[in-house]
Structures are given as C-alpha cells and as structure tokens.
Scaffold this active site. Structure first.
Site, PDB file in Angstrom:
ATOM      1  N   HIS A 115      29.525  43.101  53.902  1.00  0.00           N
ATOM      2  CA  HIS A 115      28.124  43.003  53.469  1.00  0.00           C
ATOM      3  C   HIS A 115      27.836  41.553  53.090  1.00  0.00           C
ATOM      4  CE1 HIS A 115      24.362  43.632  51.591  1.00  0.00           C
ATOM      5  NE2 HIS A 115      24.797  43.724  50.340  1.00  0.00           N
ATOM      6  N   ASN A 163      20.559  37.939  51.585  1.00  0.00           N
ATOM      7  CA  ASN A 163      21.026  39.319  51.539  1.00  0.00           C
ATOM      8  C   ASN A 163      19.906  40.224  52.058  1.00  0.00           C
ATOM      9  OD1 ASN A 163      21.775  41.902  50.870  1.00  0.00           O
ATOM     10  ND2 ASN A 163      22.238  41.455  48.723  1.00  0.00           N
ATOM     11  N   CYS A 192      22.149  48.783  49.896  1.00  0.00           N
ATOM     12  CA  CYS A 192      22.792  47.877  50.866  1.00  0.00           C
ATOM     13  C   CYS A 192      23.885  48.570  51.668  1.00  0.00           C
ATOM     14  CB  CYS A 192      23.393  46.678  50.152  1.00  0.00           C
ATOM     15  SG  CYS A 192      22.191  45.775  49.195  1.00  0.00           S
TER      16      CYS A 192
HETATM   17  N1  ACO Z   1      18.595  28.895  39.862  1.00  0.00           N
HETATM   18  C1  ACO Z   1      19.081  28.236  38.812  1.00  0.00           C
HETATM   19  N2  ACO Z   1      19.686  28.849  37.788  1.00  0.00           N
HETATM   20  C2  ACO Z   1      19.794  30.182  37.836  1.00  0.00           C
HETATM   21  C3  ACO Z   1      19.305  30.931  38.900  1.00  0.00           C
HETATM   22  C4  ACO Z   1      18.676  30.239  39.948  1.00  0.00           C
HETATM   23  N3  ACO Z   1      18.177  30.853  41.018  1.00  0.00           N
HETATM   24  N4  ACO Z   1      19.568  32.228  38.680  1.00  0.00           N
HETATM   25  C5  ACO Z   1      20.207  32.306  37.515  1.00  0.00           C
HETATM   26  N5  ACO Z   1      20.344  31.072  36.995  1.00  0.00           N
HETATM   27  C6  ACO Z   1      20.969  30.676  35.744  1.00  0.00           C
HETATM   28  C7  ACO Z   1      21.076  31.815  34.778  1.00  0.00           C
HETATM   29  O1  ACO Z   1      19.849  31.952  34.066  1.00  0.00           O
HETATM   30  C8  ACO Z   1      22.197  31.366  33.887  1.00  0.00           C
HETATM   31  O2  ACO Z   1      21.683  30.445  32.946  1.00  0.00           O
HETATM   32  P1  ACO Z   1      22.129  30.563  31.398  1.00  0.00           P
HETATM   33  O3  ACO Z   1      23.613  30.372  31.405  1.00  0.00           O
HETATM   34  O4  ACO Z   1      21.371  29.447  30.756  1.00  0.00           O
HETATM   35  O5  ACO Z   1      21.719  31.936  30.977  1.00  0.00           O
HETATM   36  C9  ACO Z   1      23.087  30.561  34.822  1.00  0.00           C
HETATM   37  O6  ACO Z   1      22.310  30.291  35.984  1.00  0.00           O
HETATM   38  C10 ACO Z   1      24.368  31.266  35.217  1.00  0.00           C
HETATM   39  O7  ACO Z   1      24.084  32.592  35.510  1.00  0.00           O
HETATM   40  P2  ACO Z   1      25.232  33.558  35.976  1.00  0.00           P
HETATM   41  O8  ACO Z   1      24.679  34.935  36.067  1.00  0.00           O
HETATM   42  O9  ACO Z   1      26.453  33.343  35.201  1.00  0.00           O
HETATM   43  O10 ACO Z   1      25.527  32.980  37.435  1.00  0.00           O
HETATM   44  P3  ACO Z   1      26.583  33.493  38.423  1.00  0.00           P
HETATM   45  O11 ACO Z   1      27.562  32.446  38.698  1.00  0.00           O
HETATM   46  O12 ACO Z   1      27.092  34.845  38.060  1.00  0.00           O
HETATM   47  O13 ACO Z   1      25.692  33.668  39.738  1.00  0.00           O
HETATM   48  C11 ACO Z   1      24.642  35.402  40.963  1.00  0.00           C
HETATM   49  C12 ACO Z   1      24.587  34.546  39.728  1.00  0.00           C
HETATM   50  C13 ACO Z   1      24.513  34.526  42.181  1.00  0.00           C
HETATM   51  C14 ACO Z   1      23.502  36.407  40.944  1.00  0.00           C
HETATM   52  C15 ACO Z   1      26.000  36.132  40.961  1.00  0.00           C
HETATM   53  O14 ACO Z   1      26.209  36.799  39.762  1.00  0.00           O
HETATM   54  C16 ACO Z   1      26.120  37.094  42.082  1.00  0.00           C
HETATM   55  O15 ACO Z   1      26.187  36.705  43.213  1.00  0.00           O
HETATM   56  N6  ACO Z   1      26.194  38.377  41.763  1.00  0.00           N
HETATM   57  C17 ACO Z   1      26.245  39.382  42.786  1.00  0.00           C
HETATM   58  C18 ACO Z   1      24.925  39.872  42.912  1.00  0.00           C
HETATM   59  C19 ACO Z   1      24.578  40.146  44.308  1.00  0.00           C
HETATM   60  O16 ACO Z   1      25.134  39.671  45.264  1.00  0.00           O
HETATM   61  N7  ACO Z   1      23.567  40.938  44.337  1.00  0.00           N
HETATM   62  C20 ACO Z   1      22.986  41.318  45.527  1.00  0.00           C
HETATM   63  C21 ACO Z   1      23.819  42.352  46.012  1.00  0.00           C
HETATM   64  S1  ACO Z   1      23.311  43.784  45.564  1.00  0.00           S
HETATM   65  C22 ACO Z   1      23.240  44.480  46.956  1.00  0.00           C
HETATM   66  O17 ACO Z   1      23.505  43.878  47.938  1.00  0.00           O
HETATM   67  C23 ACO Z   1      22.775  45.792  46.917  1.00  0.00           C
END
Ligand code: ACO
Length: 328
Positions: A255, A285, A113
């Site tokens: 980003h 993204n 990214c």
């Molecule tokens: N729909 C519903 N539930 C979901 C989903 C979904 N799409 N995805 C995950 N969950 C669940 C998980 O399984 C978890 O359930 P559990 O507690 O029973 O295990 C629960 O939601 C909470 O998961 P978390 O990982 O704690 O959720 P979080 O608040 O951290 O959000 C997210 C997840 C959105 C991925 C966040 O961590 C994030 O934004 N991280 C940054 C990642 C990112 O932006 N990556 C892309 C960038 S990388 C790049 O650009 C190169």
C-alpha cells in the site's frame, strides 16, 4: 474448483495536479517536510463535476481492453472505495452504465485503503466456485472531496485515482493463481482514522456543516505503528500458508501510504527495495487505488511477467490489514 488469475489491469487519474509547492500556499507546510516524512512530491485531484465513478470507469475500460473482453462479459463488479459518489446507491451501480456492463451485479466494498486486496480475495472465492468467470475489481477514490484543507496533518497525504483489474478463471494448463490471502480487522481502532459525519450515527445537519467531522481525521503516529506491525504479520502468514520464502517473491506491491512505512516493512521482511513497486511520490496515498494502480504501471511497463510471484500488502481504516500472494 478453478484457479484465479489477473487477466487485465488499468488505471486512471484526474488531470489536475497539486504539488507540494502549491500546498505550501494552502497550509503551513513545506515541500521538504512532506518529502522527508512521506516521500510524496505531488498528487492528483478531481475537478468540479468529475466523479469517483468516472475514474473507475476509465480504469475499467483499460483493464477490459487489456483482458480482451467486452464489458458485457463481466458478471460481477466489486467497487472498493471509502469515498463513494453517494451513500446510496453503490458507486459500483453508478459506474456500471458508464462502461455498459449490463450483465453484471454491482456492489461496493468498503475496507478503506485495504479495499482492493479484500476485493481480490472476494473475487477469488467467486471464481474458485465457478459462480462467475470474469469479475471487475476496482479500487478508486475521490479523497480530495473529504479533505480538510486547513489540516496539515492530513491534507498533504492523500490523492485521487482509480485502479481496475479483471479477475478471471485461469485455464487448467495455466500456472496463474491466488495462493493465499490473509486479512484481519481490529475495530477497537475505529476512531484513529475516520470520517465522523455523514453516516447514520452523525448525519449531516446544519449545525455540523463545515465542522472538521465531515473530513478525514487521523492519528498518524498510531496508524504508522499499526501499519508496520500488521503488514509484517499478514505477509508472514500468507508466505507460511503458501509454503514460500521471502526470497521467492519476484515483486512486492505494498500500500502506497508513505515511503517510510514501506521502507520499515521491507527492512523487517528483508525485501529489497528494488523488488518493490512505488508510485506514492507521484500520486500520494490514493487509498484503495494504490495497489491496483502501481501494479498496473508495472504491468504496462513490462516489469511484471506471467509466472512472477507477486506479494500484495495493505492496511487501512478499520483498522484492517491484508496480504495476498499470487502467481501472475
Ligand atoms: N507540514 C509541516 N509540519 C507538519 C505537517 C505538515 N504537513 N503535518 C504535521 N506536522 C507537524 C506536527 O504538527 C508536529 O508538530 P509538533 O511536534 O509541533 O506537534 C510535527 O510535524 C511532527 O509530527 P509527527 O506526527 O510526529 O510526524 P511524523 O514523523 O509521525 O509524520 C505522518 C507524520 C507523516 C502523518 C506519519 O505519522 C505517518 O506517515 N503516519 C502514517 C499515516 C498514514 O500513512 N496515513 C495514511 C494511511 S491511512 C490509510 O492509508 C488508510
């Protein structure tokens, strides 16, 4: 030594749209969960036969048109992507004949990214030394081809698109320039955001086909923590080196991975959201394409004016982070 300016911008997205509601039919998720956790409402997806390089070419043509240049004026094409058309040759070379840039050398840059900001810095070096006068820096992705549609942790986050910029030599009387770019990688985090199969370590074999390793895998929480920490550090470094304060910035171009990451960075740096360009809600993204596409939108809407001070900040797989401060 010469100064560098962004002379033209362009972007292109596939027509096919995939909304959160449509994703609800594919995996166990909800529009509400995706919106609250990421700020994403919908994203674009390439159709059968549509290539990353088609998007890059369409964006490049628009950027060249804005710059008032022909493709033959381009000396170097830097194609920033982590979803190339093929492993070999470079997508830059595949795109080159699609725009007719027959006088250019073309190669890819993979910093996930963070690619486009690193590409901007590489182009800046070539412009400063006088090696090239006009360079196309493209950030483009067809991420949907590397998505595991059974993995709700990743499939809701990404989208396809391309942003292109014509980077050129600034005339002596112009104030446009790139003040500073700061970049850093930490390869110890190699496996928290990756596509395991398809390279020479784990080539595609019959046994591996269809396994999750051929798709994007991510530890979202770890990426989130890294992103906020690293971007704040890189932004502070470029401001310090350029002798500017946060209040001097006209526009912030982060980003577009997740609205919560952007809000956390803005809060730490005390940058108002009104100064921040956003398109994550429309496109998700799009990895290397986020900064150049959201910037192109702002340029075309007339929000960015010549002379504005613009801070770009990005992070991605590697893990790599970068920030660049420019005078548009
Ligand atoms: N729909 C519903 N539930 C979901 C989903 C979904 N799409 N995805 C995950 N969950 C669940 C998980 O399984 C978890 O359930 P559990 O507690 O029973 O295990 C629960 O939601 C909470 O998961 P978390 O990982 O704690 O959720 P979080 O608040 O951290 O959000 C997210 C997840 C959105 C991925 C966040 O961590 C994030 O934004 N991280 C940054 C990642 C990112 O932006 N990556 C892309 C960038 S990388 C790049 O650009 C190169």
């Amino acid at each position: 030594m010469y100064n560098t300016k962004i002379l033209g911008t362009g972007s292109a997205f596939p027509e096919q749209e995939l909304s959160n509601h449509e994703l609800e039919k594919v995996v166990d998720t909800s529009d509400e969960w995706i919106r609250e956790r990421t700020g994403i409402l919908t994203r674009r997806k390439v159709s059968e036969g549509e290539e990353n390089s088609d998007l890059g070419a369409a964006a490049s043509k628009k950027a060249l048109e804005m710059a008032g240049l022909s493709a033959e004026d381009v000396g170097l094409i830097l194609y920033c992507t982590n979803t190339p058309d093929k492993i070999l040759p470079a997508t830059a070379c595949i795109m080159q004949p699609k725009i007719g840039a027959k006088n250019a050398v073309a190669f890819d840059l993979n910093a996930a990214c963070a690619g486009w900001v690193l590409g901007l810095s590489v182009a800046d070096q070539f412009i400063r030394t006088g090696a090239y006068k006009n360079i196309l820096v493209i950030g483009a992705e067809a991420l949907s081809r590397f998505i595991n549609w059974n993995d709700r942790n990743t499939c809701v986050l990404f989208g396809d698109g391309a942003g292109a910029t014509v980077i050129s030599r600034a005339e002596k009387n112009e104030e446009s320039r790139i003040y500073s770019t700061k970049m850093l990688s930490d390869g110890n985090y190699e496996s928290i955001l990756d596509i395991r199969f398809g390279g020479s370590r784990f080539p595609v074999t019959e046994e591996r086909l269809g396994q999750p390793g051929q798709y994007i895998a991510m530890n979202g929480r770890e990426v989130f923590k890294f992103a906020v920490r690293a971007l704040v550090d890189r932004c502070c470094e470029v401001l310090k080196e350029s002798d500017y304060m946060v209040d001097d910035i006209t526009w912030f171009v982060p980003h577009q991975a997740n609205i919560r990451i952007i809000e956390a960075i803005n809060k730490k740096l005390e940058i108002p959201m009104e100064k921040t360009f956003l398109n994550v809600h429309k496109y998700g993204n799009t990895s290397a394409a986020t900064c150049p596409t959201v910037f192109d939108e702002a340029v075309r809407e007339g929000r960015v004016q010549r002379g504005d001070l613009v801070l770009f900040a990005t992070f991605g797989g590697g893990l790599t982070s970068a920030a660049s401060l420019i005078r548009f």
